[in-house]
Design an enzyme around this catalytic site. Structure first.
Site, PDB file in Angstrom:
ATOM      1  N   HIS A  91       0.888  -1.288  -0.039  1.00 31.46           N
ATOM      2  CA  HIS A  91       0.179   0.070  -0.052  1.00 31.46           C
ATOM      3  C   HIS A  91       0.770   1.320  -0.023  1.00 31.46           C
ATOM      4  O   HIS A  91       1.975   1.259   0.378  1.00 31.46           O
ATOM      5  CB  HIS A  91      -0.961  -0.074   1.319  1.00 31.46           C
ATOM      6  CG  HIS A  91      -2.108  -1.058   1.113  1.00 31.46           C
ATOM      7  ND1 HIS A  91      -3.072  -1.395   2.323  1.00 31.46           N
ATOM      8  CD2 HIS A  91      -2.559  -1.972   0.153  1.00 31.46           C
ATOM      9  CE1 HIS A  91      -3.612  -1.915   1.691  1.00 31.46           C
ATOM     10  NE2 HIS A  91      -3.411  -2.695   0.417  1.00 31.46           N
TER      11      HIS A  91
ATOM     12  N   GLU B 275       0.838   3.941   1.931  1.00 31.08           N
ATOM     13  CA  GLU B 275       1.146   4.361   3.335  1.00 31.08           C
ATOM     14  C   GLU B 275       2.586   3.739   3.562  1.00 31.08           C
ATOM     15  O   GLU B 275       3.637   4.237   3.894  1.00 31.08           O
ATOM     16  CB  GLU B 275       0.290   4.116   4.311  1.00 31.08           C
ATOM     17  CG  GLU B 275      -1.171   4.828   3.893  1.00 31.08           C
ATOM     18  CD  GLU B 275      -1.897   3.909   3.180  1.00 31.08           C
ATOM     19  OE1 GLU B 275      -3.329   4.097   3.280  1.00 31.08           O
ATOM     20  OE2 GLU B 275      -1.762   3.104   2.291  1.00 31.08           O
TER      21      GLU B 275
ATOM     22  N   CYS C 187      -5.716   0.904   5.884  1.00 35.57           N
ATOM     23  CA  CYS C 187      -6.174  -0.203   6.392  1.00 35.57           C
ATOM     24  C   CYS C 187      -5.452  -0.365   7.720  1.00 35.57           C
ATOM     25  O   CYS C 187      -4.556   0.214   8.085  1.00 35.57           O
ATOM     26  CB  CYS C 187      -5.882  -1.283   5.323  1.00 35.57           C
ATOM     27  SG  CYS C 187      -4.092  -1.551   5.363  1.00 35.57           S
TER      28      CYS C 187
ATOM     29  N   CYS D   9      -1.497  -0.983   7.395  1.00 35.99           N
ATOM     30  CA  CYS D   9      -0.913   0.485   7.490  1.00 35.99           C
ATOM     31  C   CYS D   9      -0.892   1.314   8.505  1.00 35.99           C
ATOM     32  O   CYS D   9       0.134   2.013   8.838  1.00 35.99           O
ATOM     33  CB  CYS D   9      -1.474   1.321   5.912  1.00 35.99           C
ATOM     34  SG  CYS D   9      -0.852   0.330   4.603  1.00 35.99           S
TER      35      CYS D   9
END
Length: 170
Positions: free
Chosen positions: A83, A85, A109, A112
């Site tokens: 992801h 992040e 999420c 992250c």
């Protein structure tokens, strides 16, 4: 004699607008056909110290791994995609992110969120919370609240940031 400009521009970007625009520009690097997310980490003194977007790990060909959202787990993108992040934290130019902010297109999420909290980032500024009812985001918000990590939805008076990649000499 030429008149000297004595007043500064008033239509410049705020820091929030600037960092969110960088996050959204970073998202344009994603090869994911369904979801493009970018992230930008800003230091307390308003310097960009990390950017990232969602994609496969280095050395993992995006032509060999699946981009599907549905099907058997190993035939979808989910076990393989990093992801935005996570990539922004891993791509930082400084060792200590304590006190930094992260700007991201989509609310993080739970995985992250753990990385964000562990890195010492103090605030998340997000554009969309379209998965607010998911268990992942509910877990994220619980961890953020317990750890006293701030989060807020991005707001702006600016509706559009336009970039021109080439200038014409007409």
């Amino acid at each position: 004699m030429q008149e000297i400009q004595t007043k500064k521009r008033t239509d410049y970007l705020s820091w929030d607008d600037y960092f969110m625009a960088v996050a959204l520009l970073s998202a344009q690097r994603s090869k994911d056909p369904s979801t493009q997310v970018g992230a930008c980490v800003a230091s307390p003194d308003n310097k960009i110290v990390g950017v990232g977007y969602n994609g496969f790990p280095w050395g993992c060909s995006d032509d060999e791994l699946p981009w599907s959202r549905e099907g058997d787990y190993l035939d979808t993108k989910y076990p393989y995609v990093c992801h935005a992040e996570l990539n922004a934290v891993l791509n930082t130019t400084i060792q200590n992110l304590k006190g930094c902010k992260i700007y991201v297109g989509l609310f993080p999420c739970n995985e992250c969120t753990k990385v964000i909290i562990q890195a010492g980032i103090k605030e998340i500024i997000f554009l969309s919370d379209k998965y607010a009812d998911s268990d992942s985001v509910k877990a994220s918000k619980l961890m953020l609240d317990i750890s006293k990590t701030k989060y807020r939805q991005f707001t702006s008076e600016t509706r559009e940031v336009s970039l021109q990649l080439f200038t014409t000499n007409e």
